[in-house]
Scaffold this motif. Structure first.
Motif, short mmCIF file in Angstrom:
data_model
loop_
_atom_site.label_atom_id
_atom_site.label_comp_id
_atom_site.label_asym_id
_atom_site.label_seq_id
_atom_site.Cartn_x
_atom_site.Cartn_y
_atom_site.Cartn_z
N LEU A 350 8.60 42.33 20.62
CA LEU A 350 9.20 41.51 21.68
C LEU A 350 10.70 41.75 21.78
O LEU A 350 11.27 41.75 22.87
N VAL A 351 11.36 41.95 20.63
CA VAL A 351 12.79 42.25 20.66
C VAL A 351 13.04 43.54 21.42
O VAL A 351 13.92 43.62 22.28
N GLN A 352 12.27 44.57 21.11
CA GLN A 352 12.45 45.85 21.80
C GLN A 352 12.13 45.72 23.29
O GLN A 352 12.78 46.33 24.14
N GLN A 353 11.16 44.86 23.61
CA GLN A 353 10.75 44.69 25.00
C GLN A 353 11.80 43.94 25.82
O GLN A 353 12.06 44.28 26.98
N HIS A 354 12.44 42.93 25.22
CA HIS A 354 13.34 42.06 25.98
C HIS A 354 14.82 42.29 25.66
O HIS A 354 15.68 41.62 26.24
N ALA A 355 15.14 43.18 24.74
CA ALA A 355 16.51 43.30 24.24
C ALA A 355 17.52 43.59 25.35
O ALA A 355 18.61 43.00 25.37
N GLU A 356 17.20 44.48 26.26
CA GLU A 356 18.17 44.82 27.31
C GLU A 356 18.49 43.59 28.17
O GLU A 356 19.65 43.34 28.51
N HIS A 357 17.45 42.81 28.50
CA HIS A 357 17.68 41.60 29.30
C HIS A 357 18.48 40.58 28.50
O HIS A 357 19.38 39.92 29.04
N TRP A 358 18.21 40.46 27.22
CA TRP A 358 18.96 39.52 26.38
C TRP A 358 20.43 39.93 26.29
O TRP A 358 21.32 39.07 26.27
N ARG A 359 20.68 41.22 26.18
CA ARG A 359 22.08 41.67 26.11
C ARG A 359 22.85 41.29 27.37
O ARG A 359 24.03 40.94 27.31
N GLN A 360 22.18 41.33 28.51
CA GLN A 360 22.82 40.92 29.76
C GLN A 360 23.03 39.41 29.80
O GLN A 360 24.10 38.92 30.17
N LEU A 361 22.01 38.66 29.39
CA LEU A 361 22.10 37.20 29.43
C LEU A 361 23.20 36.67 28.52
O LEU A 361 23.92 35.73 28.88
N PHE A 362 23.34 37.28 27.35
CA PHE A 362 24.29 36.78 26.36
C PHE A 362 25.60 37.56 26.34
O PHE A 362 26.47 37.26 25.53
N ARG A 363 25.73 38.53 27.21
CA ARG A 363 26.95 39.35 27.30
C ARG A 363 27.30 39.96 25.93
O ARG A 363 28.40 39.85 25.44
N VAL A 364 26.29 40.59 25.33
CA VAL A 364 26.49 41.22 24.02
C VAL A 364 26.11 42.69 24.13
O VAL A 364 25.47 43.13 25.09
N GLU A 365 26.49 43.46 23.10
CA GLU A 365 26.16 44.88 23.08
C GLU A 365 25.12 45.22 22.03
O GLU A 365 24.59 46.33 22.01
N GLY A 366 24.84 44.28 21.13
CA GLY A 366 23.86 44.56 20.09
C GLY A 366 23.10 43.32 19.67
O GLY A 366 23.63 42.20 19.71
N ILE A 367 21.83 43.52 19.26
CA ILE A 367 20.96 42.43 18.82
C ILE A 367 20.22 42.89 17.57
O ILE A 367 19.78 44.05 17.48
N ALA A 368 20.09 42.00 16.61
CA ALA A 368 19.29 42.29 15.42
C ALA A 368 18.44 41.08 15.07
O ALA A 368 18.90 39.94 15.15
N LEU A 369 17.19 41.33 14.71
CA LEU A 369 16.27 40.30 14.26
C LEU A 369 15.92 40.60 12.81
O LEU A 369 15.50 41.71 12.47
N VAL A 370 16.11 39.60 11.94
CA VAL A 370 15.83 39.76 10.52
C VAL A 370 14.86 38.67 10.09
O VAL A 370 15.16 37.48 10.25
#
Length: 702
Positions: A350-370
């Motif tokens: 799900l992270v890989q599927q939605h990551a690009e949209h999340w980066r736009q929503l949160f105005r970030v350049e990177g996301i990590a799930l641990v």
């Protein structure tokens, strides 16, 4: 450095700053010359003090006023109105206009009255002519223009134009405060007399804490002429207790000498400031300047206050609509994630599927799930070892399961910040409570943002000695000075932090659901252990961990079932969407632990008020949803009022009552989940903007 120029060190500058913060601007012992002040005993019988300019305004001498009867100075009619107005309030509700014959001359006076300790203060300003209808016409014209605005910038620019048009100041501007109380000019209207300050920043020291606090007593501050001699009070102290008068609530309060110097250095003689509040916090100021003295009439002053109030409501409505749009985007994404729960997708997928949209929503350049030792990264992030080291530090430092945000990881104390500075300057970390023994992390990374900030003069601290005290002197130059800022990312907006909280909750549920699948596969032959695991994880997947009520996915599933029954069998149902009023203020004032306790108490209180068949679920944050089965809109409105009253009557252990605002919507043929919830959400926000602690209906034809 000459021999006559003292040298000040850091500790002396700090002491000077603290001294300025204690400057007693509320008790200047004098008033500005455009009005006269009289102080009376608490029963308003005798004059205790009077400003030295009383002859100029009332034709009476100081000696004629001191000790005189209140009725003799004010007249019995005005005196009665003041006594009635102050019977249950510390300030006269609104100003009054009276005509009073004093010293043989009929005078039209503007009257403001308020209590100050054990004294009653009356401020009088002379009025000339009657321009009431002209002012009403002007204000109504500008209100119509303000109501037509469609963007926040348009509201601010139109308000600047309106204020300058009505008052005649050379320059009007609006600046907003940041989290550190520095101000930035967002809008401006001016003529060629004064230079532009558009886009300039002002340091917090220009408006120190005690000045900001004064706007809580009176949102308007008028300075007619900063260079005019103030009229002292006679006698200087309250004769009843020997204390100076607190003039915070009035308009005539004399100007601090330091501020007079500040205005002179700025090249202005007259100013007007009007506070803009968002809920209970000072958001910004409307500030006006004139190069020459300008005595603003009370009617003009009141007109400006009205326009600022209307513009503020429009401004924060547009902000609320923007926030609602952002929340809707988050909601739509959460609906998509809900399918991940139902289909038991792995969180990494799900992270890989939605990551690009999340980066736009949160105005970030990177996301990590641990979680559970597994790291999934997308975009520009530190490498896996660096991410693991970072989460180990977060686990050790952060004990509470709350979002943690910083714009400078190095400033936060993380020892390895320098190694990941280029990827991770700003961090928003959301802990994921997967089960009782495992905590994961959702990490959002922002890069360093280099800024060139224009300041209206260099914001440096300069001390000087005045009357034997070391104080901060006002800046002598307002020439633009550009500061280069590095080592920080852009700020995290509160809506982004709340959205990250919701997203983290979703991912925790998805991780729990995925863990159910993994355990089912792994423990297929271990029936007893499998049953226990399913029972625990099913509870995680269906109930809210804090309040024990249904979580978002479970209540949403029940709503979908009700929609199917309504479509097939015609069984009506309604939704009650509500949240706690001023919950952010409760968290800010009392802390998140108290906020969590309030949410639990709320659920316990409402549970007793639910009918058989009703379902209560936590929709997110402080929002809750009640599914009212077999209930039409009118009955749901009655039910909602009962729940609202139940909450209002519950003891939450706070100084102020806890209330909720409820939006009610009934399912109608053709409704989807989205349209039904949007109708309930709009009704809830109508309840918010109508004063809170109320129920509003979301009808289909609206």
């Amino acid at each position: 450095m000459t021999a006559e120029t003292p040298t000040f060190f850091a500790d002396e500058l700090q002491a000077a700053q603290e001294e300025c913060a204690r400057e007693p601007i509320h008790i200047p012992g004098a008033v500005q010359s455009f009005g006269v002040l009289l102080s009376f005993d608490s029963s308003i019988r005798r004059v205790w003090q009077v400003s030295a300019n009383v002859r100029q305004h009332l034709g009476l001498t100081v000696n004629e006023c001191l000790g005189a009867s209140a009725a003799g100075i004010l007249g019995s009619s005005l005196l009665g109105r003041i006594r009635r107005g102050l019977a249950n309030s510390d300030r006269l509700p609104g100003a009054m206009t009276v005509t009073r014959k004093l010293a043989g001359i009929s005078r039209k006076l503007h009257v403001v009255a308020y209590r100050s300790g054990d004294a009653v203060i009356v401020e009088l300003e002379q009025l000339e002519g009657s321009a009431r209808y002209r002012w009403l016409s002007l204000v109504n014209d500008w209100i119509a223009k303000l109501v037509e605005t469609r963007t926040e910038d348009e509201v601010l620019n139109r308000l600047c134009d309106a204020v300058r048009s009505i008052t005649g100041y050379n320059r009007s501007l609006i600046y907003a405060f940041d989290d550190d109380w520095n101000g930035k000019v967002l809008a401006e209207s001016r003529d060629e007399v004064l230079s532009s300050l558009m886009g300039q920043h002002f340091p917090a020291s220009d408006i120190p804490p005690q000045v900001r606090a004064m706007y809580g007593n009176n949102r308007i501050r008028v300075i007619a002429d900063a260079q005019a001699e103030a009229a002292p009070l006679v006698p200087a102290m309250n004769p009843a207790n020997g204390s100076p008068l607190d003039l915070s609530q009035g308009y005539l309060r004399a100007v601090s000498p330091i501020h007079c110097d500040y205005m002179q250095n700025m090249g202005v003689r007259s100013s007007l400031s009007v506070a803009i509040y968002s809920d209970s916090r000072l958001w910004g100021l409307v500030s006006c300047h004139s190069q020459t003295p300008l005595s603003l009439s009370p009617s003009a002053r009141d007109s400006v206050a009205t326009l600022v109030e209307v513009a503020s409501q429009r401004l924060f409505l547009l902000k609320a609509e923007a926030d609602a749009h952002y929340r809707q985007q988050i909601h739509d994404n959460r609906v998509q994630l809900a399918h991940g729960v139902q289909e038991r997708h792995a969180p990494r997928d799900l992270v890989q599927q939605h990551a690009e949209h999340w980066r736009q929503l949160f105005r970030v350049e990177g996301i990590a799930l641990v979680y559970l030792g597994e790291i999934t990264r997308s975009g520009k992030t530190p490498d896996e070892d660096q991410v693991r080291e970072l989460t180990n530090w977060l686990d050790a430092e952060l004990k509470e399961p709350e979002p943690w945000a910083t714009t400078s990881l190095s400033a936060s104390g993380y020892p390895s910040a320098e190694a990941i500075q280029s990827w991770c300057c700003g961090l928003l970390a959301m802990p994921l409570l997967i089960d009782m023994d495992a905590r994961g992390w959702l990490l959002l990374f922002r890069p360093e943002q280099f800024e060139m900030i224009p300041w209206a003069g260099k914001p440096e601290k300069v001390a000087e000695v005045r009357d034997g005290r070391t104080v901060l002197s006002p800046r002598t130059s307002f020439a633009s000075w550009v500061e280069e800022v590095s080592g920080k990312s852009s700020s995290w907006h509160p809506a982004e932090i709340n959205a990250a909280r919701d997203l983290g909750d979703d991912l925790a549920v998805i991780a729990a659901a995925h863990e159910i699948t993994r355990l089912n596969e792994y423990l297929r032959r271990e029936r007893k252990a499998l049953a226990e695991a399913n029972q625990h994880l099913e509870k995680v997947a269906n109930t809210d961990s804090l309040t024990g009520t249904l979580n978002r996915y479970r209540i949403e599933h029940l709503v979908q079932m009700s929609m199917a029954n309504a479509e097939r069998y015609g069984q009506p149902f309604s939704l009650l969407l509500f949240d706690l009023d001023h919950f952010k203020q409760i968290n800010d004032t009392y802390g998140h632990n108290v906020g969590d306790r309030i949410l639990k108490t709320l659920v316990n209180s409402l549970t007793d008020g639910l009918r058989e068949g009703d379902q209560l679920g936590r929709w997110g944050g402080e929002e809750f949803l009640v599914l009212a089965a077999n209930t039409v809109l009118e009955d749901a409105a009655i039910f909602a009022e009962r729940l609202r009253g139940l909450v209002l009557g519950t003891e939450f252990g706070l100084d102020e009552p806890v209330t909720i605002s409820i939006g009610v919507a009934e399912w109608g043929k053709g409704d989807t989940m989205k349209t039904l919830l949007v109708r309930a959400d709009r009704a809830m926000y109508e309840a918010k903007h109508s004063g809170r602690n109320r129920v509003c209906l979301g009808r289909i034809d609206q």
